[in-house]
Design an enzyme around this catalytic site. Sequence first.
Site, short mmCIF file in Angstrom:
data_model
loop_
_atom_site.label_atom_id
_atom_site.label_comp_id
_atom_site.label_asym_id
_atom_site.label_seq_id
_atom_site.Cartn_x
_atom_site.Cartn_y
_atom_site.Cartn_z
N GLU A 192 0.86 -1.19 0.00
CA GLU A 192 0.00 0.00 0.00
C GLU A 192 0.90 1.23 0.00
OE1 GLU A 192 -2.92 0.40 3.20
OE2 GLU A 192 -2.99 2.56 2.90
N ARG A 219 0.49 10.34 0.87
CA ARG A 219 0.67 11.28 1.99
C ARG A 219 1.82 12.24 1.77
NH1 ARG A 219 -0.22 7.16 7.14
NH2 ARG A 219 -2.01 6.21 6.16
N LYS A 278 -11.34 -1.90 5.28
CA LYS A 278 -10.20 -1.67 6.14
C LYS A 278 -10.80 -1.29 7.50
CE LYS A 278 -6.34 1.60 6.18
NZ LYS A 278 -5.10 1.80 5.42
C1 3PG Z 1 -2.68 3.46 8.03
O1 3PG Z 1 -2.86 4.43 7.37
O2 3PG Z 1 -3.15 2.36 7.69
C2 3PG Z 1 -1.97 3.60 9.33
O3 3PG Z 1 -1.25 4.78 9.38
C3 3PG Z 1 -1.09 2.46 9.67
O4 3PG Z 1 -1.10 2.42 11.02
P1 3PG Z 1 0.18 2.03 11.85
O5 3PG Z 1 1.19 3.09 11.58
O6 3PG Z 1 -0.28 1.99 13.27
O7 3PG Z 1 0.64 0.67 11.36
#
Ligand code: 3PG
Length: 214
Positions: free
Chosen positions: A50, A54, A138
Amino acid sequence: MTSQASASRDDILLALLKAARVVPVITIERTEDAVPLARALVAGGVRTLEITLRTAAAVGAAEAIIAQVPEAVVGIGTVLTPLDLARAKALGARFALSPGATPELLNAAAETDLPFVPGIATASELMAALVRGFGVYKFFPAQQAGGIPALRALGGPFPQARFCPTGGVGEANAAEWLAEPNVVAVGGSWLCPAADIRAGNWDKITTLARRAMQ
Ligand code: 3PG
């Protein structure tokens, strides 16, 4: 899009996520890190990625990986608007994910054939996606929104729903999440620490990936 089309879009997603099991959530600051990072993950057995929208480098990074790392299955994450979704499709992404499920985004996603994973944390968000034909979600932010007990509770009224929990998932709890019958894959940023990307610690990222796949 017909209900048959949305079902086949979900079938593609389910196959892809079940094969992946672990999907790294990747934030790339410098385009030149994209290809070595993707190769490091693929070398550790993690092929489904993914790439989050950002950073300014995100689109170029996704393009480079799609062009130069054919083993990688690239999804675009942090899709917030219909424009982001169109961008993901134009890039040639195999799927797209969002942390949320606004009506605008769901309507746009229902009109495209790009497999799309809306983000949900509540029953109402799930229902808004469900009525538009989406069945793979999700669960975000998974740990913070109640963790496994919350996901189990959602499984009551929505037994068909399938989830990729993300947010607070890491090496310590990924297996626990994956043992839930309605979880097809988990996502998280733990495989790609920002400091290791910055330092070009590709061997360490391969090791993290390999460990996650075990
Ligand atoms: C996302 O966008 O899926 C999250 O930022 C991932 O979360 P994590 O940094 O706690 O793994």
